[in-house]
Design a protein around this motif. Structure first.
Motif, PDB file in Angstrom:
ATOM      1  N   MET A 154      -0.096 -70.881 111.220  1.00 24.58           N
ATOM      2  CA  MET A 154       0.285 -69.845 110.271  1.00 24.58           C
ATOM      3  C   MET A 154      -0.637 -68.641 110.424  1.00 24.58           C
ATOM      4  O   MET A 154      -1.784 -68.768 110.860  1.00 24.58           O
ATOM      5  CB  MET A 154       0.206 -70.372 108.834  1.00 24.58           C
ATOM      6  CG  MET A 154       1.171 -71.509 108.528  1.00 24.58           C
ATOM      7  SD  MET A 154       1.253 -71.865 106.741  1.00 24.58           S
ATOM      8  CE  MET A 154      -0.398 -72.498 106.438  1.00 24.58           C
ATOM      9  N   GLU A 155      -0.134 -67.477 110.053  1.00 25.56           N
ATOM     10  CA  GLU A 155      -0.942 -66.264 110.090  1.00 25.56           C
ATOM     11  C   GLU A 155      -2.094 -66.338 109.099  1.00 25.56           C
ATOM     12  O   GLU A 155      -3.172 -65.797 109.326  1.00 25.56           O
ATOM     13  CB  GLU A 155      -0.078 -65.042 109.766  1.00 25.56           C
ATOM     14  CG  GLU A 155       1.066 -64.790 110.725  1.00 25.56           C
ATOM     15  CD  GLU A 155       0.606 -64.318 112.091  1.00 25.56           C
ATOM     16  OE1 GLU A 155      -0.562 -63.895 112.211  1.00 25.56           O
ATOM     17  OE2 GLU A 155       1.420 -64.385 113.035  1.00 25.56           O
ATOM     18  N   ASP A 156      -1.873 -67.019 107.983  1.00 25.22           N
ATOM     19  CA  ASP A 156      -2.869 -67.124 106.927  1.00 25.22           C
ATOM     20  C   ASP A 156      -2.409 -68.182 105.939  1.00 25.22           C
ATOM     21  O   ASP A 156      -1.251 -68.609 105.960  1.00 25.22           O
ATOM     22  CB  ASP A 156      -3.013 -65.768 106.214  1.00 25.22           C
ATOM     23  CG  ASP A 156      -4.314 -65.616 105.435  1.00 25.22           C
ATOM     24  OD1 ASP A 156      -5.063 -66.603 105.328  1.00 25.22           O
ATOM     25  OD2 ASP A 156      -4.583 -64.498 104.953  1.00 25.22           O
ATOM     26  N   LEU A 157      -3.318 -68.618 105.081  1.00 20.82           N
ATOM     27  CA  LEU A 157      -2.918 -69.429 103.944  1.00 20.82           C
ATOM     28  C   LEU A 157      -2.095 -68.560 102.997  1.00 20.82           C
ATOM     29  O   LEU A 157      -2.213 -67.335 102.994  1.00 20.82           O
ATOM     30  CB  LEU A 157      -4.144 -69.950 103.196  1.00 20.82           C
ATOM     31  CG  LEU A 157      -4.932 -71.112 103.795  1.00 20.82           C
ATOM     32  CD1 LEU A 157      -6.190 -71.354 102.967  1.00 20.82           C
ATOM     33  CD2 LEU A 157      -4.082 -72.370 103.835  1.00 20.82           C
ATOM     34  N   VAL A 158      -1.278 -69.207 102.191  1.00 19.47           N
ATOM     35  CA  VAL A 158      -0.589 -68.500 101.113  1.00 19.47           C
ATOM     36  C   VAL A 158      -1.134 -69.059  99.805  1.00 19.47           C
ATOM     37  O   VAL A 158      -1.076 -70.262  99.575  1.00 19.47           O
ATOM     38  CB  VAL A 158       0.933 -68.702 101.175  1.00 19.47           C
ATOM     39  CG1 VAL A 158       1.612 -67.870 100.093  1.00 19.47           C
ATOM     40  CG2 VAL A 158       1.475 -68.340 102.542  1.00 19.47           C
ATOM     41  N   CYS A 159      -1.690 -68.188  98.973  1.00 19.43           N
ATOM     42  CA  CYS A 159      -2.270 -68.597  97.702  1.00 19.43           C
ATOM     43  C   CYS A 159      -1.508 -67.920  96.576  1.00 19.43           C
ATOM     44  O   CYS A 159      -1.181 -66.740  96.663  1.00 19.43           O
ATOM     45  CB  CYS A 159      -3.747 -68.217  97.630  1.00 19.43           C
ATOM     46  SG  CYS A 159      -4.740 -68.948  98.947  1.00 19.43           S
ATOM     47  N   ALA A 160      -1.241 -68.673  95.503  1.00 19.18           N
ATOM     48  CA  ALA A 160      -0.415 -68.137  94.422  1.00 19.18           C
ATOM     49  C   ALA A 160      -1.040 -68.380  93.060  1.00 19.18           C
ATOM     50  O   ALA A 160      -1.771 -69.352  92.854  1.00 19.18           O
ATOM     51  CB  ALA A 160       0.976 -68.758  94.473  1.00 19.18           C
ATOM     52  N   CYS A 161      -0.727 -67.489  92.133  1.00 18.97           N
ATOM     53  CA  CYS A 161      -1.210 -67.616  90.755  1.00 18.97           C
ATOM     54  C   CYS A 161      -0.338 -66.734  89.869  1.00 18.97           C
ATOM     55  O   CYS A 161       0.306 -65.788  90.341  1.00 18.97           O
ATOM     56  CB  CYS A 161      -2.679 -67.202  90.658  1.00 18.97           C
ATOM     57  SG  CYS A 161      -3.477 -67.669  89.097  1.00 18.97           S
ATOM     58  N   SER A 162      -0.345 -67.027  88.588  1.00 19.08           N
ATOM     59  CA  SER A 162       0.399 -66.220  87.628  1.00 19.08           C
ATOM     60  C   SER A 162      -0.555 -65.422  86.758  1.00 19.08           C
ATOM     61  O   SER A 162      -1.753 -65.705  86.692  1.00 19.08           O
ATOM     62  CB  SER A 162       1.278 -67.119  86.740  1.00 19.08           C
ATOM     63  OG  SER A 162       0.464 -67.961  85.938  1.00 19.08           O
ATOM     64  N   ALA A 163      -0.023 -64.427  86.077  1.00 21.71           N
ATOM     65  CA  ALA A 163      -0.780 -63.647  85.104  1.00 21.71           C
ATOM     66  C   ALA A 163       0.211 -63.077  84.098  1.00 21.71           C
ATOM     67  O   ALA A 163       1.413 -63.002  84.353  1.00 21.71           O
ATOM     68  CB  ALA A 163      -1.568 -62.527  85.785  1.00 21.71           C
ATOM     69  N   GLY A 164      -0.300 -62.704  82.932  1.00 25.82           N
ATOM     70  CA  GLY A 164       0.571 -62.162  81.905  1.00 25.82           C
ATOM     71  C   GLY A 164      -0.228 -61.392  80.872  1.00 25.82           C
ATOM     72  O   GLY A 164      -1.420 -61.146  81.051  1.00 25.82           O
ATOM     73  N   ILE A 165       0.446 -61.017  79.793  1.00 21.13           N
ATOM     74  CA  ILE A 165      -0.180 -60.256  78.708  1.00 21.13           C
ATOM     75  C   ILE A 165      -0.141 -61.085  77.426  1.00 21.13           C
ATOM     76  O   ILE A 165       0.919 -61.574  77.020  1.00 21.13           O
ATOM     77  CB  ILE A 165       0.543 -58.918  78.470  1.00 21.13           C
ATOM     78  CG1 ILE A 165       0.372 -57.999  79.682  1.00 21.13           C
ATOM     79  CG2 ILE A 165       0.013 -58.242  77.215  1.00 21.13           C
ATOM     80  CD1 ILE A 165      -1.022 -57.436  79.846  1.00 21.13           C
ATOM     81  N   ALA A 166      -1.311 -61.270  76.792  1.00 23.87           N
ATOM     82  CA  ALA A 166      -1.409 -61.947  75.500  1.00 23.87           C
ATOM     83  C   ALA A 166      -2.351 -61.154  74.610  1.00 23.87           C
ATOM     84  O   ALA A 166      -3.430 -60.754  75.041  1.00 23.87           O
ATOM     85  CB  ALA A 166      -1.927 -63.376  75.669  1.00 23.87           C
ATOM     86  N   SER A 167      -1.949 -60.922  73.390  1.00 26.66           N
ATOM     87  CA  SER A 167      -2.758 -60.133  72.446  1.00 26.66           C
ATOM     88  C   SER A 167      -3.122 -58.772  73.027  1.00 26.66           C
ATOM     89  O   SER A 167      -4.200 -58.240  72.769  1.00 26.66           O
ATOM     90  CB  SER A 167      -4.033 -60.895  72.071  1.00 26.66           C
ATOM     91  OG  SER A 167      -3.731 -62.154  71.519  1.00 26.66           O
ATOM     92  N   GLY A 168      -2.227 -58.233  73.858  1.00 28.16           N
ATOM     93  CA  GLY A 168      -2.449 -56.920  74.437  1.00 28.16           C
ATOM     94  C   GLY A 168      -3.384 -56.897  75.620  1.00 28.16           C
ATOM     95  O   GLY A 168      -3.675 -55.829  76.164  1.00 28.16           O
ATOM     96  N   SER A 169      -3.861 -58.072  76.052  1.00 27.23           N
ATOM     97  CA  SER A 169      -4.808 -58.151  77.169  1.00 27.23           C
ATOM     98  C   SER A 169      -4.270 -59.079  78.249  1.00 27.23           C
ATOM     99  O   SER A 169      -3.551 -60.040  77.952  1.00 27.23           O
ATOM    100  CB  SER A 169      -6.164 -58.664  76.682  1.00 27.23           C
ATOM    101  OG  SER A 169      -6.713 -57.819  75.696  1.00 27.23           O
TER     102      SER A 169
END
Length: 248
Positions: A154-169
């Protein structure tokens, strides 16, 4: 938002599971848990648990049509009936399963050096054992490890994660409770170049917050990458020790 976003972050800045806003959940992973597979990986991201098997590269099935000068990548996905906490059997033609399988295939097709395996196929089989929120990030991370275990270039590893907004942050790596009440973005990137390979946003997010959430998800991916890289290195050392190729 159900229950109000303020429930997700305490006045002390702690989330419902005790993490700070920029902390990913506990990660546990293992390469090669399935002894009979060409490659496999077990991955936990918080309470989300995934097992991935990779078969190949192997001779192309006669039933499949593919370019003669590169490998064909396939993917299938199955979730245990109680993976989401409630009994939900997966029937034929399950739309969510098909979407996840297609997502994984499309993410890895540009990363795999398919030209090295002409007239071959590589099959990724994903099993979701337990889900705590959106499992896509954990599935991508598990598939990345399983491909490494199979020796797929593979060209590189694939790394994943989520993010979101809570209490405006912004918060990173949402658990199931947070995902049920916050806008969530799932991101996969290639750590070596920082190039995004996947972005998914299924709920509304203020335009002014998109860049900040994207940066938080990217930082989460980098935390994941540290764990994946360490796991791969320790696994490689273990193999060398077992074969007498490496000594202290």
């Amino acid at each position: 938002m159900r229950g109000g976003a303020n429930e997700f972050i305490s006045p002390e800045g702690l989330r419902v599971d005790g993490r700070r806003a920029g902390e990913v959940r506990r990660l546990r992973c293992k390469l090669g848990p399935l002894s009979g597979a060409d490659g496999s990986a077990y991955f936990e991201q918080g309470n989300t648990k995934v097992l991935v098997r990779v078969t190949g590269p192997r001779e192309l099935s006669h039933r499949l049509k593919a370019p003669h000068d590169r490998a064909l990548l396939t993917c299938d996905f199955a979730a245990l009936p109680f993976a989401g906490g409630q009994y939900r059997p997966q029937g034929r033609g399950d739309r969510n399963a098909a979407e996840i399988a297609m997502c994984v295939r499309q993410i890895f097709e540009p990363v795999v050096q398919a030209h090295l395996y002409p007239r071959a196929q590589i099959d990724i089989s994903v099993s979701l054992l337990e889900a705590d929120g959106d499992a896509r990030a954990a599935i991508i991370n598990a598939a990345s490890l399983a491909m490494v275990d199979a020796g797929v270039a593979m060209e590189d590893l694939v790394c994943a994660c989520s993010a979101g907004i809570a209490s405006g942050s912004p918060i990173v790596d949402l658990n199931g409770q947070e995902a049920g009440g916050c806008a969530e973005m799932v991101v996969a990137l290639l750590p070596r170049t920082g190039k995004l390979s996947f972005v998914q946003l299924e709920s509304k997010l203020p335009i002014a917050s998109i860049e900040e959430v994207l940066n938080f998800a990217g930082e989460g991916c980098r935390q994941v990458h540290e764990v994946l890289s360490s796991t791969i290195q320790l696994h490689a050392q273990s193999l060398l020790y077992s074969r007498g190729k490496f000594s202290t």
